[in-house]
Design a protein around this motif. Structure first.
Motif, PDB file in Angstrom:
ATOM      1  N   ARG A 172      13.052 -16.060  -5.510  1.00 19.85           N
ATOM      2  CA  ARG A 172      14.052 -15.263  -6.223  1.00 19.85           C
ATOM      3  C   ARG A 172      13.555 -14.893  -7.625  1.00 19.85           C
ATOM      4  N   GLU A 173      12.916 -15.848  -8.303  1.00 17.54           N
ATOM      5  CA  GLU A 173      12.391 -15.572  -9.643  1.00 17.54           C
ATOM      6  C   GLU A 173      11.320 -14.491  -9.604  1.00 17.54           C
ATOM      7  N   LEU A 174      10.396 -14.589  -8.632  1.00 20.91           N
ATOM      8  CA  LEU A 174       9.341 -13.593  -8.532  1.00 20.91           C
ATOM      9  C   LEU A 174       9.887 -12.243  -8.086  1.00 20.91           C
ATOM     10  N   GLU A 175      10.890 -12.252  -7.226  1.00 22.71           N
ATOM     11  CA  GLU A 175      11.505 -11.004  -6.794  1.00 22.71           C
ATOM     12  C   GLU A 175      12.081 -10.251  -7.991  1.00 22.71           C
ATOM     13  N   GLU A 176      12.689 -10.976  -8.908  1.00 22.47           N
ATOM     14  CA  GLU A 176      13.249 -10.363 -10.099  1.00 22.47           C
ATOM     15  C   GLU A 176      12.139  -9.833 -11.005  1.00 22.47           C
ATOM     16  N   GLU A 177      11.086 -10.607 -11.147  1.00 29.05           N
ATOM     17  CA  GLU A 177       9.982 -10.210 -12.022  1.00 29.05           C
ATOM     18  C   GLU A 177       9.227  -9.000 -11.467  1.00 29.05           C
ATOM     19  N   LEU A 178       9.200  -8.871 -10.132  1.00 32.69           N
ATOM     20  CA  LEU A 178       8.445  -7.796  -9.487  1.00 32.69           C
ATOM     21  C   LEU A 178       9.341  -6.644  -9.039  1.00 32.69           C
ATOM     22  N   ARG A 179      10.536  -6.589  -9.567  1.00 29.81           N
ATOM     23  CA  ARG A 179      11.519  -5.611  -9.100  1.00 29.81           C
ATOM     24  C   ARG A 179      11.025  -4.175  -9.208  1.00 29.81           C
ATOM     25  N   ASP A 180      10.271  -3.871 -10.269  1.00 28.47           N
ATOM     26  CA  ASP A 180       9.801  -2.492 -10.466  1.00 28.47           C
ATOM     27  C   ASP A 180       8.358  -2.290 -10.008  1.00 28.47           C
ATOM     28  N   CYS A 181       7.859  -3.212  -9.163  1.00 31.60           N
ATOM     29  CA  CYS A 181       6.465  -3.141  -8.703  1.00 31.60           C
ATOM     30  C   CYS A 181       6.353  -2.907  -7.201  1.00 31.60           C
ATOM     31  N   HIS A 182       7.416  -2.438  -6.573  1.00 34.34           N
ATOM     32  CA  HIS A 182       7.422  -2.094  -5.145  1.00 34.34           C
ATOM     33  C   HIS A 182       7.186  -3.304  -4.239  1.00 34.34           C
ATOM     34  N   PHE A 183       7.906  -4.369  -4.540  1.00 32.74           N
ATOM     35  CA  PHE A 183       7.943  -5.539  -3.671  1.00 32.74           C
ATOM     36  C   PHE A 183       9.339  -5.636  -3.048  1.00 32.74           C
ATOM     37  N   VAL A 184       9.394  -5.852  -1.726  1.00 34.78           N
ATOM     38  CA  VAL A 184      10.663  -5.862  -1.005  1.00 34.78           C
ATOM     39  C   VAL A 184      10.693  -7.055  -0.056  1.00 34.78           C
ATOM     40  N   ARG A 185      11.860  -7.662   0.097  1.00 36.04           N
ATOM     41  CA  ARG A 185      12.027  -8.763   1.057  1.00 36.04           C
ATOM     42  C   ARG A 185      11.955  -8.224   2.485  1.00 36.04           C
ATOM     43  N   GLY A 186      11.122  -8.861   3.308  1.00 32.48           N
ATOM     44  CA  GLY A 186      11.087  -8.534   4.735  1.00 32.48           C
ATOM     45  C   GLY A 186      12.037  -9.423   5.507  1.00 32.48           C
ATOM     46  N   ASN A 187      12.155 -10.634   5.038  1.00 29.72           N
ATOM     47  CA  ASN A 187      13.160 -11.583   5.522  1.00 29.72           C
ATOM     48  C   ASN A 187      13.366 -12.605   4.418  1.00 29.72           C
ATOM     49  N   ILE A 188      14.106 -13.630   4.695  1.00 33.15           N
ATOM     50  CA  ILE A 188      14.450 -14.584   3.638  1.00 33.15           C
ATOM     51  C   ILE A 188      13.235 -15.308   3.073  1.00 33.15           C
ATOM     52  N   GLY A 189      12.143 -15.352   3.867  1.00 30.61           N
ATOM     53  CA  GLY A 189      10.991 -16.147   3.434  1.00 30.61           C
ATOM     54  C   GLY A 189       9.818 -15.368   2.885  1.00 30.61           C
ATOM     55  N   TYR A 190       9.874 -14.008   2.890  1.00 28.99           N
ATOM     56  CA  TYR A 190       8.737 -13.220   2.452  1.00 28.99           C
ATOM     57  C   TYR A 190       9.130 -12.157   1.428  1.00 28.99           C
ATOM     58  N   LEU A 191       8.270 -11.966   0.436  1.00 23.90           N
ATOM     59  CA  LEU A 191       8.380 -10.860  -0.505  1.00 23.90           C
ATOM     60  C   LEU A 191       7.109 -10.033  -0.320  1.00 23.90           C
ATOM     61  N   ILE A 192       7.273  -8.778   0.091  1.00 20.87           N
ATOM     62  CA  ILE A 192       6.155  -7.979   0.579  1.00 20.87           C
ATOM     63  C   ILE A 192       5.821  -6.837  -0.369  1.00 20.87           C
ATOM     64  N   SER A 193       4.524  -6.635  -0.630  1.00 22.02           N
ATOM     65  CA  SER A 193       4.066  -5.500  -1.418  1.00 22.02           C
ATOM     66  C   SER A 193       3.957  -4.274  -0.515  1.00 22.02           C
ATOM     67  N   LEU A 194       4.719  -3.233  -0.820  1.00 24.18           N
ATOM     68  CA  LEU A 194       4.674  -2.010  -0.016  1.00 24.18           C
ATOM     69  C   LEU A 194       3.296  -1.356  -0.085  1.00 24.18           C
ATOM     70  N   LYS A 195       2.569  -1.603  -1.142  1.00 24.18           N
ATOM     71  CA  LYS A 195       1.230  -1.039  -1.326  1.00 24.18           C
ATOM     72  C   LYS A 195       0.283  -1.440  -0.203  1.00 24.18           C
ATOM     73  N   HIS A 196       0.491  -2.630   0.365  1.00 24.96           N
ATOM     74  CA  HIS A 196      -0.458  -3.161   1.347  1.00 24.96           C
ATOM     75  C   HIS A 196       0.063  -3.109   2.787  1.00 24.96           C
ATOM     76  N   VAL A 197       1.200  -2.485   3.008  1.00 18.78           N
ATOM     77  CA  VAL A 197       1.727  -2.352   4.367  1.00 18.78           C
ATOM     78  C   VAL A 197       0.904  -1.307   5.119  1.00 18.78           C
ATOM     79  N   THR A 198       0.391  -1.689   6.284  1.00 16.68           N
ATOM     80  CA  THR A 198      -0.409  -0.758   7.084  1.00 16.68           C
ATOM     81  C   THR A 198       0.315  -0.281   8.337  1.00 16.68           C
ATOM     82  N   ALA A 199       1.323  -1.025   8.798  1.00 15.25           N
ATOM     83  CA  ALA A 199       2.058  -0.608   9.993  1.00 15.25           C
ATOM     84  C   ALA A 199       3.382  -1.356  10.065  1.00 15.25           C
ATOM     85  N   VAL A 200       4.350  -0.729  10.726  1.00 13.64           N
ATOM     86  CA  VAL A 200       5.639  -1.364  10.979  1.00 13.64           C
ATOM     87  C   VAL A 200       5.925  -1.282  12.465  1.00 13.64           C
TER      88      VAL A 200
END
Length: 233
Positions: A172-200
């Motif tokens: 939660r702390e890192l999610e707040e700190e990275l709010r403007d850096c394109h990081f999004v929760r994929g589920n409750i246990g992961y905070l994901i950088s959209l920059k490195h997503v290659t497929a969904v």
């Protein structure tokens, strides 16, 4: 610009200090210089507080190449310039991301041109860094290198391009700190950088070769954020 001079010969330390002072006066760029007579002392004092390291290679106890390797384990962003008489080590320097390689005795013009490039690089970089707590102290990490962060009970794992790092704190702390850096929760246990997503996929997302579960209740928001990000890059 904060500069560390790591050099065990007094005459070369003085030479570099004089050249840095001249550069500061000529180009009106404030420079704060700290000098260290051994790589071991420098590593003990290092806390990711410098913009540039002017580093000799041939030193007693621990050589400059090993110092650079140890620095890169905790700081991917600091600029390293090797200043040495050992020309044969030039190729090895690039393995630790050395910015430049200057031979002794140092000519002011050569150093000044390299310093100008460093200043330009620092100005253009505009990178964000996280100062993370790890078991041995602190770790400064370039946000752009982080692929995703995984919550692990009492710790977290930062999965970066350079490896996996165990850090302390909460997602939660890192999610707040990275709010403007394109990081999004994929589920409750992961905070994901959209920059490195290659497929969904239907219920998963692929990041740098790793497949992470995408929870049903977060999927729509995640895809919306991803599409917006892809549309702007």
């Amino acid at each position: 610009m904060k500069v560390a001079v790591v050099e065990d010969e007094a005459k070369y330390v003085e030479e570099l200090k004089q050249n840095l002072e001249r550069f500061q006066k000529e180009y009106m760029i404030p420079i704060e210089v700290s000098c260290f007579q051994s790589g071991d002392l420098f590593l003990r004092k290092y806390k990711s507080q410098y913009d540039l390291i002017l580093l000799d290679i041939q030193m007693a106890f621990i050589d400059g190449m090993q110092v650079a390797q140890d620095i890169r384990k905790i700081d991917s962003g600091v600029v390293i310039i090797f200043v040495t008489s050992a020309a044969q080590y030039a190729l090895q320097g690039y393995k630790v991301g050395a910015f430049d390689y200057i031979l002794k005795p140092v000519e002011y013009f050569v150093l000044s041109q390299s310093l100008l490039k460093v200043c330009q690089s620092l100005n253009n970089r505009q990178k964000r860094y996280l100062n993370l707590k790890i078991k041995s102290g602190r770790l400064r990490m370039d946000v752009d290198e982080i692929c995703y962060i995984e919550s692990k009970r009492h710790t977290m794992e930062v999965h970066a391009l350079s490896g996996i790092y165990e850090v302390y704190g909460t997602l939660r702390e890192l999610e707040e700190e990275l709010r403007d850096c394109h990081f999004v929760r994929g589920n409750i246990g992961y905070l994901i950088s959209l920059k490195h997503v290659t497929a969904v996929r239907e219920n998963a997302v692929v990041i740098n070769g790793d497949t992470l579960a995408l929870s049903r209740n977060r999927r729509e928001n995640f895809l919306n954020e991803l599409m917006e990000y892809w549309g702007n890059v």
